[in-house]
Design a protein around this motif. Sequence first.
Motif, PDB file in Angstrom:
ATOM      1  N   SER A  77       0.830  -1.207   0.000  1.00 13.98           N
ATOM      2  CA  SER A  77       0.000   0.000   0.000  1.00 13.98           C
ATOM      3  C   SER A  77       0.867   1.261   0.000  1.00 13.98           C
ATOM      4  O   SER A  77       0.493   2.272  -0.598  1.00 13.98           O
ATOM      5  CB  SER A  77      -0.975  -0.002   1.172  1.00 13.98           C
ATOM      6  OG  SER A  77      -0.284   0.046   2.402  1.00 13.98           O
ATOM      7  N   ASP A  80       1.952   1.699  -3.561  1.00 17.66           N
ATOM      8  CA  ASP A  80       0.836   2.231  -4.350  1.00 17.66           C
ATOM      9  C   ASP A  80       0.613   3.710  -4.073  1.00 17.66           C
ATOM     10  O   ASP A  80       0.359   4.495  -4.995  1.00 17.66           O
ATOM     11  CB  ASP A  80      -0.449   1.457  -4.056  1.00 17.66           C
ATOM     12  CG  ASP A  80      -0.441   0.048  -4.623  1.00 17.66           C
ATOM     13  OD1 ASP A  80       0.404  -0.237  -5.501  1.00 17.66           O
ATOM     14  OD2 ASP A  80      -1.286  -0.761  -4.192  1.00 17.66           O
ATOM     15  N   GLU A  81       0.718   4.114  -2.816  1.00 17.90           N
ATOM     16  CA  GLU A  81       0.508   5.522  -2.458  1.00 17.90           C
ATOM     17  C   GLU A  81       1.545   6.422  -3.126  1.00 17.90           C
ATOM     18  O   GLU A  81       1.210   7.461  -3.701  1.00 17.90           O
ATOM     19  CB  GLU A  81       0.551   5.689  -0.941  1.00 17.90           C
ATOM     20  CG  GLU A  81       0.230   7.097  -0.484  1.00 17.90           C
ATOM     21  CD  GLU A  81       0.187   7.246   1.026  1.00 17.90           C
ATOM     22  OE1 GLU A  81      -0.061   8.373   1.485  1.00 17.90           O
ATOM     23  OE2 GLU A  81       0.402   6.253   1.754  1.00 17.90           O
ATOM     24  N   ASP A  84       1.003   6.591  -6.919  1.00 15.58           N
ATOM     25  CA  ASP A  84      -0.052   7.547  -7.278  1.00 15.58           C
ATOM     26  C   ASP A  84       0.490   8.977  -7.271  1.00 15.58           C
ATOM     27  O   ASP A  84       0.195   9.776  -8.165  1.00 15.58           O
ATOM     28  CB  ASP A  84      -1.231   7.446  -6.303  1.00 15.58           C
ATOM     29  CG  ASP A  84      -2.059   6.184  -6.495  1.00 15.58           C
ATOM     30  OD1 ASP A  84      -1.963   5.538  -7.567  1.00 15.58           O
ATOM     31  OD2 ASP A  84      -2.804   5.829  -5.552  1.00 15.58           O
ATOM     32  N   TYR A 153       3.725  13.531   1.897  1.00 14.23           N
ATOM     33  CA  TYR A 153       3.937  12.110   2.159  1.00 14.23           C
ATOM     34  C   TYR A 153       5.207  11.903   2.996  1.00 14.23           C
ATOM     35  O   TYR A 153       5.205  11.138   3.960  1.00 14.23           O
ATOM     36  CB  TYR A 153       4.029  11.313   0.857  1.00 14.23           C
ATOM     37  CG  TYR A 153       4.398   9.870   1.098  1.00 14.23           C
ATOM     38  CD1 TYR A 153       3.426   8.942   1.430  1.00 14.23           C
ATOM     39  CD2 TYR A 153       5.727   9.451   1.049  1.00 14.23           C
ATOM     40  CE1 TYR A 153       3.760   7.613   1.699  1.00 14.23           C
ATOM     41  CE2 TYR A 153       6.073   8.135   1.322  1.00 14.23           C
ATOM     42  CZ  TYR A 153       5.088   7.224   1.650  1.00 14.23           C
ATOM     43  OH  TYR A 153       5.421   5.924   1.928  1.00 14.23           O
TER      44      TYR A 153
END
Length: 190
Positions: A77, A80-81, A84, A153
């Motif tokens: 995950s 994936d983050e 993106d 992030y």
Amino acid sequence: MTTVYDFNPNNLPADYLKAIGLVIACASQTEEIMRNFMGVLLGVDNIETIALGTHMSLPMKDDIIRAVLELNAPSASAVDEVDDILDGIREAMQLRNIVAHNAFAIHPDNGGIYSLRTTARGSLQAEFKPVTAQELLDTAEQIYRAGMALQEYMMKSGLGPRFREGPLREPLNRGRKARPPRRDEHGAAY
């Protein structure tokens, strides 16, 4: 009758020049954030990050970030983050390329501003597209937000640059002729 457009960028209106400059400045900031993130992932300090990434293309930074992240991310995950976020940066930087690599022109009759957009990937294609200063400002905002998404992030994940603790060595004269006298003067370990 042939229409002759004014391609002199010095004649573009001030609001266009400001918007074009903002696109480039936002792109520079976004690349800096990517470079810092790459350094964090590689585990090098801020000075080594600058040395490593200064002349590196954006696609290469993107590829390295994705590869190293995949190897070390705590979960799929997380991969994936970041993917993106990087996809958003890639899309935004394509808009930067349109601004930076295509000429602007002024229509001689109506004063409209146009962008001559050309590509030659397999075949030559050209388009004369009207552009507004607001569209350029929107592009700058998209680029800025894309870069800030990566910065956010990093902050929420507790990822920041590792700062160099010791002083930097003075730059050396690295020329071939400079090495023998330096060796003669200082010996083998200097």
